[in-house]
Design a protein around this motif. Structure first.
Motif, short mmCIF file in Angstrom:
data_model
loop_
_atom_site.label_atom_id
_atom_site.label_comp_id
_atom_site.label_asym_id
_atom_site.label_seq_id
_atom_site.Cartn_x
_atom_site.Cartn_y
_atom_site.Cartn_z
N LEU A 104 0.84 -1.19 0.00
CA LEU A 104 0.00 0.00 0.00
C LEU A 104 0.88 1.24 0.00
CD1 LEU A 104 -2.83 -0.71 2.61
CD2 LEU A 104 -3.18 0.01 0.25
N PRO A 105 1.08 1.87 -1.15
CA PRO A 105 1.85 3.13 -1.15
C PRO A 105 1.02 4.25 -0.51
CG PRO A 105 1.72 2.13 -3.35
CD PRO A 105 0.70 1.45 -2.50
N PHE A 106 1.68 5.19 0.13
CA PHE A 106 0.98 6.37 0.62
C PHE A 106 0.49 7.18 -0.59
CE2 PHE A 106 3.50 5.56 4.47
CZ PHE A 106 2.51 5.72 5.44
N GLY A 107 -0.76 7.59 -0.53
CA GLY A 107 -1.30 8.46 -1.56
C GLY A 107 -1.59 7.79 -2.88
N SER A 108 -1.61 6.46 -2.91
CA SER A 108 -1.92 5.77 -4.15
C SER A 108 -2.63 4.47 -3.82
CB SER A 108 -0.64 5.51 -4.96
OG SER A 108 -0.96 5.01 -6.24
N HIS A 109 -3.06 3.76 -4.88
CA HIS A 109 -3.90 2.60 -4.63
C HIS A 109 -3.10 1.31 -4.39
CE1 HIS A 109 -3.35 0.81 -8.64
NE2 HIS A 109 -3.44 2.03 -9.11
N LEU A 110 -3.79 0.32 -3.93
CA LEU A 110 -3.23 -0.98 -3.60
C LEU A 110 -2.53 -1.60 -4.80
CD1 LEU A 110 -3.15 -3.50 -1.65
CD2 LEU A 110 -5.36 -4.15 -2.66
N ARG A 111 -1.33 -2.18 -4.57
CA ARG A 111 -0.60 -2.93 -5.59
C ARG A 111 -0.49 -4.38 -5.12
NH1 ARG A 111 -0.73 2.19 -6.80
NH2 ARG A 111 0.80 3.04 -8.24
N ALA A 112 -0.47 -5.31 -6.06
CA ALA A 112 -0.37 -6.73 -5.71
C ALA A 112 0.19 -7.51 -6.87
CB ALA A 112 -1.73 -7.29 -5.29
N ASP A 113 0.88 -8.60 -6.57
CA ASP A 113 1.44 -9.45 -7.61
C ASP A 113 1.52 -10.88 -7.08
OD1 ASP A 113 2.51 -10.26 -10.01
OD2 ASP A 113 4.24 -8.90 -9.94
N ILE A 114 1.56 -11.84 -8.02
CA ILE A 114 1.70 -13.25 -7.67
C ILE A 114 2.73 -13.87 -8.60
CG2 ILE A 114 -0.65 -13.46 -6.78
CD1 ILE A 114 -1.47 -14.77 -9.38
N GLY A 115 3.34 -14.96 -8.15
CA GLY A 115 4.29 -15.68 -8.99
C GLY A 115 3.59 -16.43 -10.10
N ASP A 116 4.37 -17.16 -10.87
CA ASP A 116 3.82 -17.90 -12.00
C ASP A 116 4.34 -19.34 -11.95
OD1 ASP A 116 2.84 -18.86 -14.36
OD2 ASP A 116 3.45 -17.14 -15.57
N SER A 117 3.55 -20.20 -11.34
CA SER A 117 3.97 -21.60 -11.18
C SER A 117 4.06 -22.35 -12.50
CB SER A 117 3.02 -22.33 -10.22
OG SER A 117 1.70 -22.28 -10.71
N SER A 118 3.33 -21.88 -13.51
CA SER A 118 3.32 -22.59 -14.78
C SER A 118 4.67 -22.59 -15.48
CB SER A 118 2.26 -22.00 -15.72
OG SER A 118 2.63 -20.70 -16.15
N VAL A 119 5.52 -21.63 -15.14
CA VAL A 119 6.85 -21.57 -15.75
C VAL A 119 7.95 -21.75 -14.71
CG1 VAL A 119 6.15 -20.22 -17.75
CG2 VAL A 119 6.80 -19.05 -15.65
N GLY A 120 7.58 -22.28 -13.53
CA GLY A 120 8.57 -22.62 -12.53
C GLY A 120 8.99 -21.50 -11.59
N PHE A 121 8.22 -20.40 -11.55
CA PHE A 121 8.53 -19.28 -10.66
C PHE A 121 7.32 -18.97 -9.79
CE2 PHE A 121 11.35 -19.00 -14.23
CZ PHE A 121 12.56 -18.56 -13.71
N PRO A 122 6.96 -19.87 -8.87
CA PRO A 122 5.70 -19.72 -8.14
C PRO A 122 5.75 -18.75 -6.95
CG PRO A 122 6.81 -21.70 -7.42
CD PRO A 122 7.65 -21.13 -8.54
N LEU A 123 6.93 -18.36 -6.52
CA LEU A 123 7.04 -17.56 -5.30
C LEU A 123 7.22 -16.08 -5.61
CD1 LEU A 123 9.42 -19.83 -3.18
CD2 LEU A 123 6.92 -19.93 -3.39
N MET A 124 6.73 -15.25 -4.71
CA MET A 124 6.98 -13.82 -4.78
C MET A 124 8.05 -13.45 -3.77
SD MET A 124 5.29 -12.17 -7.07
CE MET A 124 5.85 -10.58 -6.45
N ALA A 125 9.01 -12.68 -4.23
CA ALA A 125 10.02 -12.10 -3.36
C ALA A 125 9.96 -10.59 -3.53
CB ALA A 125 11.41 -12.63 -3.70
#
Length: 252
Positions: free
Chosen positions: A156-177
């Protein structure tokens, strides 16, 4: 004292970086592949010319040893999942590769640190990456947060809207860092369950629970984020609305 050096990429590096792309991010039959960045001559020229790439907040950093490229990292502004809308205030680490003979020598850590330094200088607030499970310990060791499989990462940035992301397990990168580069610019970070596969919608559902717990005051949030929470509170929403929030992205 290190025995390698870091520098911004050059257009003449494109063939070597393309070989790295093909070796470590191969196309898999039946799965989406976004294509090879350095196979596009014009795009490679822009991404590998510091005077052109840096103002766009895009960075390709190569590691050299004995005058040979032994690894590289590339990052570009993050985009809202499913929309392609660029968000220059945040950055995605797209590539991090070190050749097998040169691993465990501090090169990967140095590459990420240089990307972070440049992103911070460009006033980018959060850096994120999609990573394979085998690399989770590395990211934790360099002070990134890694969320478990089946969960996404939101901020949640100050003064802006919610951001979100997820990994992509279909190509072997399922985790978010992720790592917050400018803490004063970010109100809150949290992980969330991946339910619909639409990151912002699923994150808004988790944020609803956070608001209800009293940890975040809804009145402090921007109008767009409040609307997302209100939609989440109403329960399941039509598919076309979910599509508006965005879907999972392919990863190069």
């Amino acid at each position: 004292m290190t025995d390698f050096l870091l520098r911004f990429g050059k257009p003449t590096d494109a063939p070597v970086l393309l070989d790295y792309e093909r070796a470590y991010f191969p196309a898999v039959p039946g799965q989406h592949h976004a294509g090879y960045l350095y196979a596009d001559a014009e795009l490679a020229r822009i991404m590998l010319t510091e005077e052109l790439a840096a103002p766009l907040r895009a960075f390709t950093i190569v590691a050299e040893k004995d005058d040979k490229i032994v690894g590289f990292a590339a990052a570009a502004p993050w985009s809202l999942p499913g929309t392609g809308q660029i968000d220059p205030a945040h950055i995605l680490l797209q590539y991090l590769v070190v050749g097998p003979a040169h691993r465990r020598s501090g090169i990967a850590k140095a590459l990420v640190a240089e990307i972070e330094r440049r992103a911070l200088g460009a006033r980018q607030n959060v850096i994120v990456a999609h990573v394979p499970p085998t690399e989770s310990d590395f990211y934790r060791a360099i002070d990134w947060e890694v969320v478990v499989d089946g969960r996404g990462y939101a901020w949640l940035p100050f003064g802006s809207h919610l951001r979100a992301d997820i990994g992509d397990s279909s190509v072997g990168f399922p985790l978010m860092a992720a790592k917050v580069l400018r803490p004063r610019a970010i109100r809150r970070t949290f992980d969330f369950a991946i339910v619909s596969g639409r990151p912002t919608h699923d994150a808004a559902t988790e944020l609803m629970h956070i608001v209800d717990s009293g940890d975040v005051d809804l009145r402090d949030l921007d109008e767009g984020t409040r609307s997302m929470v209100d939609l989440a509170r109403k329960g399941p929403v039509p598919q076309k609305v979910l599509d508006f929030f965005g879907s999972t992205r392919g990863r190069r």
